[in-house]
Design a protein around this motif. Sequence first.
Motif, PDB file in Angstrom:
ATOM      1  N   PHE A   1      -8.581  -0.278   2.422  1.00 46.21           N
ATOM      2  CA  PHE A   1      -7.596   0.311   3.334  1.00 46.21           C
ATOM      3  C   PHE A   1      -8.228   0.576   4.693  1.00 46.21           C
ATOM      4  O   PHE A   1      -7.576   0.497   5.728  1.00 46.21           O
ATOM      5  CB  PHE A   1      -7.058   1.600   2.696  1.00 46.21           C
ATOM      6  CG  PHE A   1      -5.777   2.086   3.308  1.00 46.21           C
ATOM      7  CD1 PHE A   1      -5.778   3.182   4.155  1.00 46.21           C
ATOM      8  CD2 PHE A   1      -4.572   1.452   3.040  1.00 46.21           C
ATOM      9  CE1 PHE A   1      -4.590   3.652   4.715  1.00 46.21           C
ATOM     10  CE2 PHE A   1      -3.391   1.911   3.593  1.00 46.21           C
ATOM     11  CZ  PHE A   1      -3.390   3.012   4.438  1.00 46.21           C
ATOM     12  N   LYS A   2      -9.552   0.894   4.657  1.00 46.54           N
ATOM     13  CA  LYS A   2     -10.231   1.104   5.929  1.00 46.54           C
ATOM     14  C   LYS A   2     -10.635  -0.215   6.567  1.00 46.54           C
ATOM     15  O   LYS A   2     -10.357  -0.470   7.733  1.00 46.54           O
ATOM     16  CB  LYS A   2     -11.487   1.961   5.708  1.00 46.54           C
ATOM     17  CG  LYS A   2     -11.221   3.346   5.233  1.00 46.54           C
ATOM     18  CD  LYS A   2     -12.457   4.235   5.404  1.00 46.54           C
ATOM     19  CE  LYS A   2     -12.157   5.623   4.875  1.00 46.54           C
ATOM     20  NZ  LYS A   2     -12.562   5.920   3.546  1.00 46.54           N
ATOM     21  N   THR A   3     -11.264  -1.071   5.755  1.00 47.30           N
ATOM     22  CA  THR A   3     -11.825  -2.277   6.375  1.00 47.30           C
ATOM     23  C   THR A   3     -10.744  -3.245   6.833  1.00 47.30           C
ATOM     24  O   THR A   3     -10.945  -4.022   7.759  1.00 47.30           O
ATOM     25  CB  THR A   3     -12.766  -3.017   5.402  1.00 47.30           C
ATOM     26  OG1 THR A   3     -12.014  -3.336   4.215  1.00 47.30           O
ATOM     27  CG2 THR A   3     -13.955  -2.149   5.049  1.00 47.30           C
ATOM     28  N   LYS A   4      -9.601  -3.219   6.174  1.00 45.66           N
ATOM     29  CA  LYS A   4      -8.533  -4.114   6.604  1.00 45.66           C
ATOM     30  C   LYS A   4      -7.687  -3.510   7.721  1.00 45.66           C
ATOM     31  O   LYS A   4      -6.599  -3.989   7.991  1.00 45.66           O
ATOM     32  CB  LYS A   4      -7.620  -4.440   5.398  1.00 45.66           C
ATOM     33  CG  LYS A   4      -8.295  -5.271   4.321  1.00 45.66           C
ATOM     34  CD  LYS A   4      -8.605  -6.688   4.804  1.00 45.66           C
ATOM     35  CE  LYS A   4      -9.340  -7.468   3.728  1.00 45.66           C
ATOM     36  NZ  LYS A   4      -9.764  -8.778   4.203  1.00 45.66           N
ATOM     37  N   THR A   5      -8.171  -2.473   8.341  1.00 46.69           N
ATOM     38  CA  THR A   5      -7.585  -1.828   9.530  1.00 46.69           C
ATOM     39  C   THR A   5      -6.263  -1.119   9.288  1.00 46.69           C
ATOM     40  O   THR A   5      -5.576  -0.736  10.235  1.00 46.69           O
ATOM     41  CB  THR A   5      -7.358  -2.828  10.697  1.00 46.69           C
ATOM     42  OG1 THR A   5      -6.283  -3.704  10.386  1.00 46.69           O
ATOM     43  CG2 THR A   5      -8.603  -3.613  11.002  1.00 46.69           C
ATOM     44  N   CYS A   6      -5.916  -0.865   8.008  1.00 43.18           N
ATOM     45  CA  CYS A   6      -4.651  -0.160   7.766  1.00 43.18           C
ATOM     46  C   CYS A   6      -4.694   1.229   8.383  1.00 43.18           C
ATOM     47  O   CYS A   6      -3.656   1.774   8.789  1.00 43.18           O
ATOM     48  CB  CYS A   6      -4.400  -0.031   6.262  1.00 43.18           C
ATOM     49  SG  CYS A   6      -4.592  -1.577   5.377  1.00 43.18           S
ATOM     50  N   ILE A   7      -5.906   1.806   8.442  1.00 42.04           N
ATOM     51  CA  ILE A   7      -5.990   3.186   8.932  1.00 42.04           C
ATOM     52  C   ILE A   7      -5.643   3.293  10.402  1.00 42.04           C
ATOM     53  O   ILE A   7      -5.415   4.379  10.919  1.00 42.04           O
ATOM     54  CB  ILE A   7      -7.397   3.776   8.707  1.00 42.04           C
ATOM     55  CG1 ILE A   7      -8.446   2.909   9.415  1.00 42.04           C
ATOM     56  CG2 ILE A   7      -7.687   3.885   7.226  1.00 42.04           C
ATOM     57  CD1 ILE A   7      -9.817   3.546   9.398  1.00 42.04           C
ATOM     58  N   GLN A   8      -5.609   2.131  11.090  1.00 45.12           N
ATOM     59  CA  GLN A   8      -5.248   2.187  12.508  1.00 45.12           C
ATOM     60  C   GLN A   8      -3.813   2.637  12.706  1.00 45.12           C
ATOM     61  O   GLN A   8      -3.470   3.205  13.730  1.00 45.12           O
ATOM     62  CB  GLN A   8      -5.415   0.797  13.139  1.00 45.12           C
ATOM     63  CG  GLN A   8      -6.822   0.528  13.609  1.00 45.12           C
ATOM     64  CD  GLN A   8      -6.919  -0.833  14.249  1.00 45.12           C
ATOM     65  OE1 GLN A   8      -5.923  -1.402  14.681  1.00 45.12           O
ATOM     66  NE2 GLN A   8      -8.129  -1.360  14.293  1.00 45.12           N
ATOM     67  N   CYS A   9      -2.955   2.326  11.715  1.00 39.86           N
ATOM     68  CA  CYS A   9      -1.537   2.628  11.886  1.00 39.86           C
ATOM     69  C   CYS A   9      -1.036   3.686  10.939  1.00 39.86           C
ATOM     70  O   CYS A   9      -0.010   4.315  11.203  1.00 39.86           O
ATOM     71  CB  CYS A   9      -0.700   1.372  11.674  1.00 39.86           C
ATOM     72  SG  CYS A   9      -1.014   0.118  12.901  1.00 39.86           S
ATOM     73  N   HIS A  10      -1.706   3.876   9.823  1.00 34.64           N
ATOM     74  CA  HIS A  10      -1.188   4.784   8.806  1.00 34.64           C
ATOM     75  C   HIS A  10      -2.074   5.999   8.648  1.00 34.64           C
ATOM     76  O   HIS A  10      -3.293   5.922   8.822  1.00 34.64           O
ATOM     77  CB  HIS A  10      -1.084   4.078   7.450  1.00 34.64           C
ATOM     78  CG  HIS A  10      -0.041   3.004   7.434  1.00 34.64           C
ATOM     79  ND1 HIS A  10       1.303   3.274   7.412  1.00 34.64           N
ATOM     80  CD2 HIS A  10      -0.142   1.646   7.438  1.00 34.64           C
ATOM     81  CE1 HIS A  10       1.978   2.125   7.398  1.00 34.64           C
ATOM     82  NE2 HIS A  10       1.121   1.127   7.417  1.00 34.64           N
ATOM     83  N   THR A  11      -1.447   7.125   8.301  1.00 39.51           N
ATOM     84  CA  THR A  11      -2.181   8.349   8.014  1.00 39.51           C
ATOM     85  C   THR A  11      -2.234   8.547   6.511  1.00 39.51           C
ATOM     86  O   THR A  11      -1.209   8.429   5.831  1.00 39.51           O
ATOM     87  CB  THR A  11      -1.465   9.559   8.644  1.00 39.51           C
ATOM     88  OG1 THR A  11      -1.493   9.429  10.048  1.00 39.51           O
ATOM     89  CG2 THR A  11      -2.169  10.856   8.251  1.00 39.51           C
ATOM     90  N   VAL A  12      -3.419   8.804   5.998  1.00 37.53           N
ATOM     91  CA  VAL A  12      -3.550   9.281   4.628  1.00 37.53           C
ATOM     92  C   VAL A  12      -4.484  10.478   4.732  1.00 37.53           C
ATOM     93  O   VAL A  12      -5.692  10.314   4.960  1.00 37.53           O
ATOM     94  CB  VAL A  12      -4.138   8.214   3.684  1.00 37.53           C
ATOM     95  CG1 VAL A  12      -4.275   8.781   2.271  1.00 37.53           C
ATOM     96  CG2 VAL A  12      -3.280   6.966   3.676  1.00 37.53           C
ATOM     97  N   ARG A  13      -3.929  11.658   4.629  1.00 36.86           N
ATOM     98  CA  ARG A  13      -4.727  12.865   4.881  1.00 36.86           C
ATOM     99  C   ARG A  13      -5.861  12.954   3.889  1.00 36.86           C
ATOM    100  O   ARG A  13      -5.646  13.037   2.698  1.00 36.86           O
ATOM    101  CB  ARG A  13      -3.847  14.121   4.774  1.00 36.86           C
ATOM    102  CG  ARG A  13      -3.142  14.466   6.078  1.00 36.86           C
ATOM    103  CD  ARG A  13      -2.294  15.726   5.950  1.00 36.86           C
ATOM    104  NE  ARG A  13      -1.005  15.462   5.334  1.00 36.86           N
ATOM    105  CZ  ARG A  13      -0.606  15.972   4.175  1.00 36.86           C
ATOM    106  NH1 ARG A  13      -1.393  16.786   3.500  1.00 36.86           N
ATOM    107  NH2 ARG A  13       0.580  15.677   3.684  1.00 36.86           N
ATOM    108  N   GLY A  14      -7.067  12.960   4.410  1.00 41.60           N
ATOM    109  CA  GLY A  14      -8.228  13.098   3.542  1.00 41.60           C
ATOM    110  C   GLY A  14      -8.968  11.792   3.354  1.00 41.60           C
ATOM    111  O   GLY A  14     -10.047  11.775   2.785  1.00 41.60           O
ATOM    112  N   ASP A  15      -8.409  10.710   3.823  1.00 39.32           N
ATOM    113  CA  ASP A  15      -9.074   9.419   3.642  1.00 39.32           C
ATOM    114  C   ASP A  15      -9.429   8.771   4.964  1.00 39.32           C
ATOM    115  O   ASP A  15      -9.430   7.552   5.082  1.00 39.32           O
ATOM    116  CB  ASP A  15      -8.162   8.487   2.837  1.00 39.32           C
ATOM    117  CG  ASP A  15      -8.241   8.767   1.357  1.00 39.32           C
ATOM    118  OD1 ASP A  15      -7.453   8.191   0.600  1.00 39.32           O
ATOM    119  OD2 ASP A  15      -9.104   9.585   0.967  1.00 39.32           O
ATOM    120  N   ASP A  16      -9.711   9.572   5.969  1.00 36.70           N
ATOM    121  CA  ASP A  16     -10.091   9.049   7.285  1.00 36.70           C
ATOM    122  C   ASP A  16      -9.045   8.135   7.880  1.00 36.70           C
ATOM    123  O   ASP A  16      -9.363   7.258   8.676  1.00 36.70           O
ATOM    124  CB  ASP A  16     -11.387   8.216   7.193  1.00 36.70           C
ATOM    125  CG  ASP A  16     -12.569   9.092   6.881  1.00 36.70           C
ATOM    126  OD1 ASP A  16     -13.544   8.577   6.316  1.00 36.70           O
ATOM    127  OD2 ASP A  16     -12.498  10.299   7.207  1.00 36.70           O
TER     128      ASP A  16
END
Lengths: 206, 663, 420
Positions: free
Chosen positions: C331-346
């Motif tokens: 989820f991090k390496t595929k850049t999903c975190i750029q658009c989505h929030t998952v509280r606690g998972d950076d």
Amino acid sequence: MSSDAAAGTIDHHFDPTTTTGIPNKKVLMWAFLASDCMFFGCLISTHLIYRLHPPPGTLPAKEVFSIELTSFSTFILLMSSLMMALAVNAIQKGNLKSMRWSLLTTIFFGCIFLGCQVYEFRNFVYEKHLTITNSILGSTFFTLTGTHGLHVLVGVIWLSGMLAYSFTGRLTEKQAIDVESMGLYWHFVDIVWIVIFTAVYLLEYI
Amino acid sequence: MEAIAKTDFLAKGAQPAKPFVLWRPTAKTGLVSWLTTVDHKRIGFLYGISGIFFLVVGGIEALLIRVQLAVPNNSFITSAQYSEMFTMHGTTMIFLVVMPIGAAFFNFVMPLQIGARDVAFPRLNAFSYWTFLVGAIIVNLGWFMKDGAPDAGWFGYAPLTTRNFAPTHAIDMWVMGLQLLGVASIAAALNFIVTIINLRAPGMTMMRLPVFTWMTLFTSFLIILSFPAITIALIELMMDRLFGTNFFEVSSGGLPILWQHLFWIFGHPEVYILILPAMGIISEILPTFSRKPLFGYPIVVFSGASIGLLGFGVWSHHMFTSGLGTVATAAFSLMTMAIAVPTGVKIFNWIGTLWGGHLSMRTPMMFALGFLWMFMLGGLSGIMHAAAPADTQQHGSYFVVAHFHYVLIGGSLFALLAGIHYWFPLMFGRKVSEFWGKLSFWLVFIGFNTTFFPMHFLGLEGMPRRTYTYDGNMGWNLGNMISTVGAFILAIGIGIYLGTMVYTYYKGERTVKDPWDGRTLEWSLPNPPPEYNYRVIPTIHARDGWWYEKRHKDEIAKEEAEHAKVEDAHGGIHMPFQSIYPFLAGVGILIGSIGTAVIDPASHAQYPGFWGPKIAVTMAGGAIMIVSVFLWALEGSDGYHIHLNDDGSVKGEEAHGGYASKH
Amino acid sequence: MRFPNFSNRLGRRALAAAALAGSFLLSGCFWLDGPQSTFDPRGPVAREQLSLFYTTCWVSLVIFVVVGSVLAVAIIRFRARSDADLHAEPPEQHHGNPIIEVSLIAASVLSLVIIAIPTLREIWLTYDIPEAERANSYEVTATGYRWWFKFDYPNEKALVPDATGKLVSAALTTGSELVIPAGRPVHINLRTVDVIHSFWIPKLAGKVDMVPNRGNLLWIEADKPGYFWGQCAEFCGESHALMRFRVIALGPREFNDWLNAQIAPARKLPVDTASEGSRPKAQFAAYRTFKRNEPGYTGKFDVSPLDAWRAQQLPATDEDPALIEKGRQLFKTKTCIQCHTVRGDDASGVTGPELTHVASRTTIAGGLLENNRDELHRWIHAPGEVKPGNTMWVTGYLQNNIKLTSEDEDALMAYLESLK
């Protein structure tokens, strides 16, 4: 009833060929001006809506507008209307020479007005940093006054054309209705300017 | 059209000497005669066939929509294509079908109804048509281009139509095309206003005008006063798109609600522009086929005026869900209910016209009666919308789609179809077959109701409009399927109707003059009418002037003979010269619009500085337009005189300068 | 060909009536309590609006029957009986009757007054929560995006671990499914980040638009706990038809439970490195392949949506912690975190919906697809096929050049499914 007449015997307020007696061109011009009224009304409304709900960071209008210069150009435009009325009066009496001089001064004043507008626009853009794209005030102001300026320009071109035509010998007292219609247009443009002047420049004072 | 073709008499040499560019075209047949025509009947015909052509185009767009929606989760067309379909269907039907066919009738019939020989400004009339055609072309250009057709809905709400969300030229073409259609409409309306006010025959007081002419007048006032609002809205949007101004730019504080207000200040009067001519046509057909005068003429006229006036005060009922606030919502809700009163009054008066009459159930009457029923239904669903809180469930759903199709098809289109049948014998001298006419009526009637009645329920069951697909578990499947089937029945009906018209035009049975025993002046003319319309300008003695003339034949004959002598003494019948400049101005506008709307702005790398292809093409078009207008002014409103023999054929001719003549 | 001379005038009229009635009746055979039917109000606002609609219906029906009857009688009674009639002397040329006119106008005005009075009352009632009930109201903000809805709970505080691991306050944000307390008025602030949208839950209230630079509001109330369908009702672009949402109303205790679950940061399962090896079990992906435009729902769900929602709150029984952990990293390496929030998972992107508890929702892809394994795979495999033009595809997958192998997808799905 045929309109072969020496100067002064044509009734310029009654056209027997129409049902109402009002010349067709005059009715056309009045109807067109009614439409143009709504046109400017919508433009002025847009400007007023945004003036009364300015987004944060808008330049205060008082700091931008120069009432002195605009009062001067308003006066000039009013004078041009006076000249226009004289021109119509002259051609209705068959006085071509007087009409030409009056038309010339109308054009002259119209050009001064346009010059003032150009000066004002340049001043706003370069000194006051109000452009047509950098704010809502700029967009609505320049569009509104620019459209009005275009109307003045069209009028000046029309007047110049009529002036040139008057030298061909084909503009006589019988064609006074054409000058009168043009005059109606010119007066309308002037009146719209009074409204714009009040609604835009004098808004904070009323 | 044959009578027009026969008057092929004018020689070029008859015109006074002048420079080449000011020569007046004289062809009476062939392409040039159509490009240079200033005859209101020909211009009406041009509007009519254009409108009918776009009826087919808009109908195909509708069928594609209905096929896509026939079953849930369909993949007949993509979402992007669907957006183009519903946008263009709406734009086409409103601006390219109902308005031009209305204009066709205004042009052809109205001058005949007031006893005039043409409109007040024949070249301006031609200019209106050519500008309309250019607008129609521009709006449809996208179909042939990579950018695609306009796809943001027929009311193009900002900011969906700003550069941010609509980066291609599709919306530029929509804006420019609509702008031109507005110019064309305003020019035509100005012409009609002057004509109705100033070119009435002697004795034709305002309260003796046929209702259709009254409605023409009101519609024209609505046009000139409402179109400026959309003109401004489009200018502001165009400036945002072309020059980066901030009228609807949200990040700079732009207010999209302003677009809605400006659009609907135009948009609501626009729907009255669409329905008033229809009401006028019905007000002619019902009396004729009931053989009784219109019941309550003054109040029908006054209602038309009220509807026009009040129509400017209800626009925000299209915005009940935009968060107007309680006071504004209440005000517009009440005003919308109020406008139902004059509308209802008209319906009562139409029924009053039928009551006690001898009803002849010919095809025009069938369409007119169909109008009465369908317009009633559409009006009642309109009242349902007027209750704003209930409307918040109906707005944006298929209930609205049902409502406006009932008033636009059941209302406007039925009346226009009735009018085509009704005036066909006058325009072309042939009578449409009753069998095929009635067959087309029934198919259209049944197809129309089958298509749109279910939509009331679909909307109330929560189906939003402008959706290219829906899920199968929402309870909408049956309704959509029925609707689609109905659409094809309607299409077949329209197809038969149009086919019948085309057949009749070429091979239809010839008819006598005044086949319906009409009441208004246009029926006093030969069919088709000669180019000059009236041999002698009639004198009107009563409302329903022709009905009066038929019952006072001797008095009228004497009057006519006297007036014929007077007219001849004054120089004969004055006819305006044809002109190429309205057409050329249109060509200039076409080129300029392509520059504005279609050509990409120059990249600075290729064209540093101000000049580039976009500016060049726009200015070239503009120059052609300005030069054409200039020469149009210079050539003057000249004409020529014709004298008639006793049998109506033309004697000889002489050209003269326009200003000196009286007529 | 001559038009058949229907001397049986009655027959022809019957045909017309039958044709008309047929089409009208057919339309009545509709399912009047479908998921978005306004005929099935479940809250006071929708109920008031429906009763106003019925008032207008009755008045319209009366007008239609009365006027229609007169019209029908006129058509029947006064039609020319034969060709001869047509050429006979015209009937008496009446011009009008002022008394009839005036009384008809008066009657029209009266019928409109009957509609106007309840209309005015309802305008005020439905605009904002009545004074008396404001104390008990609940506040939510709904924001329209192309093509999903974001929900903020301004009066709640969610928890997110800071750098040291301590839990600090953050905003509570969810997406696509609005959970509200039943039996209380809910005040919804309507916003949008791009174009005009419209927020419509037919069974609870009429719609109000979300207009840029304009603070609109809507109030709703669900009488009882329930599950409601909603949809965007203002054309907003290519996937407007697919911009949907759900509203779930819960009793006070259930609502509190839900809130507490939402406030907590993302669920983390301990990975047991000792047993079973740390290699994640691959899921043998026998996912359905979907055609474009295939429906995203199964009939099973509709049988009892609220129960299905309740079942959705519980974790799956076959969770594989190692696979989930792999998914978390992807989820991090595929850049999903750029658009989505998952509280606690950076993950703190805000362009797309908040996903901290996405597995507790019954729908994904903006209220469009049922949240089951096949549909979830369909969505993350090729979002562009599901929702034409959507940002996740255009700005996410295409611009960031996201490529997912089937193992990647397995892991991501396991991770997402664990976010209860």
